[in-house]
Design an enzyme around this catalytic site. Structure first.
Site, PDB file in Angstrom:
ATOM      1  N   CYS A   1      33.998  49.591  35.764  1.00 58.41           N
ATOM      2  CA  CYS A   1      35.113  48.899  36.668  1.00 58.41           C
ATOM      3  C   CYS A   1      36.361  48.907  37.113  1.00 58.41           C
ATOM      4  O   CYS A   1      37.360  49.635  37.944  1.00 58.41           O
ATOM      5  CB  CYS A   1      34.858  47.246  37.367  1.00 58.41           C
ATOM      6  SG  CYS A   1      33.034  46.781  36.713  1.00 58.41           S
TER       7      CYS A   1
ATOM      8  N   HIS B   1      39.958  44.875  42.926  1.00 61.79           N
ATOM      9  CA  HIS B   1      37.654  46.016  42.454  1.00 61.79           C
ATOM     10  C   HIS B   1      37.558  45.049  43.418  1.00 61.79           C
ATOM     11  O   HIS B   1      37.063  43.580  43.185  1.00 61.79           O
ATOM     12  CB  HIS B   1      38.213  45.839  40.877  1.00 61.79           C
ATOM     13  CG  HIS B   1      36.505  45.861  40.719  1.00 61.79           C
ATOM     14  ND1 HIS B   1      35.567  46.445  40.998  1.00 61.79           N
ATOM     15  CD2 HIS B   1      35.629  45.095  39.436  1.00 61.79           C
ATOM     16  CE1 HIS B   1      33.572  46.396  40.715  1.00 61.79           C
ATOM     17  NE2 HIS B   1      34.336  45.524  39.730  1.00 61.79           N
TER      18      HIS B   1
ATOM     19  N   ASN C   1      29.328  45.325  44.876  1.00 61.48           N
ATOM     20  CA  ASN C   1      30.822  45.937  44.545  1.00 61.48           C
ATOM     21  C   ASN C   1      29.688  47.839  43.257  1.00 61.48           C
ATOM     22  O   ASN C   1      28.941  47.575  42.789  1.00 61.48           O
ATOM     23  CB  ASN C   1      29.669  44.844  42.782  1.00 61.48           C
ATOM     24  CG  ASN C   1      30.562  44.841  41.600  1.00 61.48           C
ATOM     25  OD1 ASN C   1      31.271  46.430  41.268  1.00 61.48           O
ATOM     26  ND2 ASN C   1      31.041  44.576  40.976  1.00 61.48           N
TER      27      ASN C   1
END
Ligand code: UT7
Length: 339
Positions: A121, A266, A296
């Site tokens: 991430c 993020h 995501n």
């Protein structure tokens, strides 16, 4: 440092994104994973995500399309690129990395180097930081930084995997870094952190090189080919590390939270973003979220969000932009940018 070295700031000269055409709404997962639209939206904010199409979308290919769009926005061509930095946790191959595949896909000549970044991430900001150093020192003028992910082919799409599988989606984003055209514009600073003691809290374990016969081993340990996440622990650390690393970037540059014009975190989970927003005391219009539509997408989430924010006119010249990420590793990072 040599006395003659001149450091110059790098700016984002162009940004682009590509997402697969197939939209997968929460309703489609209900039967597959024994979940519900209500649960997914309440716990994560996700309404739909994109899943790739085999034979059409690849990690390198999606990155290439995002890169083409970023280069077009910057008014540059692939021939201008001097370095590729490619961040992904879902590479096309175990090796070589996706950077060289994207170089080939883009038809780049001139043996331009390709560096692969594996920081999940935080991968995009880690990559941006590396690229920033190359531009700052004058080694390269034009660097492509790409985040691209195909999660959907590696998720456990049964009830067993639902806590993880409902979150992730596929997509790609890219930026082109160039020397800043004006003083005090561009990337002001980047901040990178890691804490390996939590490496197994968010992990895909297999195939591991540490098995005597890794290809045989996976047949008996199929479950370890899927991502494992200790969701609550990841959440607990994320809501601490995001504000910390944002504050670190602000402090280093003499800014306060209220000076931020746009925070692009993020896109981990809408609840995490809302917590961070509240902690930083930012109003709704200063925090960008598109997890509702893409889920995501790990290393791709920030450049996709940045690309959409630019398209929507949410960032204007002179704005103070903060990027921040937290995820597997644990790793976390931020970048403060004067647009
Ligand atoms: O991007 C990298 C970083 N990743 C993150 O930041 C993710 C951080 N973690 C999270 O976002 C959250 O932990 C999740 C969204 C992954 C999970 O939410 P949670 O509130 O932590 O749920 P949980 O795992 O504690 O599970 C709560 C309940 C359980 O049922 P019981 O035991 O209370 O009866 C689960 O079985 O929810 C159940 N559950 C589900 N129910 C319906 C878990 N997943 C699902 C699901 N649908 N998809």
């Amino acid at each position: 440092m040599a006395a003659t070295t001149t450091l110059r700031a790098a700016e984002i000269a162009g940004v682009g994104h590509y997402v697969p055409a197939r939209v997968v709404k929460n309703a489609e997962l209900e039967e597959m994973m024994a979940t519900s639209d209500a649960w997914i939206q309440e716990r994560t904010g996700v309404q739909e995500r994109r899943w790739f199409e085999e034979g059409k979308d690849t990690t390198a290919g999606m990155g290439a399309e995002a890169a083409r769009r970023a280069l077009a926005q910057a008014g540059l061509t692939v021939d201008d690129v001097q370095l590729i930095v490619f961040a992904t946790l879902s590479p096309d191959y175990f090796f070589p990395g996706s950077g060289v595949l994207m170089q080939r896909e883009l038809g780049m000549t001139g043996n331009v180097p390709a560096l692969d970044v594996r920081n999940q991430c935080s991968g995009f900001i880690y990559g941006l930081s590396v690229a920033d150093q190359f531009v700052r020192t004058g080694m390269y003028d034009t660097v492509l930084v790409v985040g691209s992910e195909i999660h959907s082919s590696g998720l456990d799409k049964t009830p067993r995997g639902r806590a993880v599988s409902v979150i992730f989606g596929d997509g790609a984003g890219a930026v082109v870094l160039r020397p800043a055209r004006e003083a005090s514009h561009g990337i002001l600073s980047t901040h990178l952190h890691a804490q390996g003691e939590f490496a197994e809290e968010l992990i895909v374990k297999e195939p591991s090189s540490n098995r005597e016969n890794r290809t045989q081993y996976i047949f008996d340990h199929e479950q370890d080919l899927y991502p494992y996440m200790n969701g609550q622990n990841v959440f607990k650390h994320a809501v601490v590390r995001f504000p910390q690393v944002i504050t670190e970037a602000l402090d280093q540059n003499g800014y306060q939270a209220q000076d931020i014009d746009l925070l692009i975190p993020h896109q981990a989970n809408l609840r995490i973003t809302q917590y961070v927003q509240q902690k930083m005391g930012l109003p709704d219009d200063k925090v960008f979220s598109n997890i509702q539509r893409y889920g995501n997408t790990t290393a791709a989430s920030i450049p996709i969000a940045l690309s959409e924010a630019v398209q929507e006119g949410r960032i204007k010249r002179g704005d103070l932009l903060c990027l921040a990420a937290f995820g597997s590793g644990f790793t976390w990072a931020s970048a403060l940018i004067k647009w």
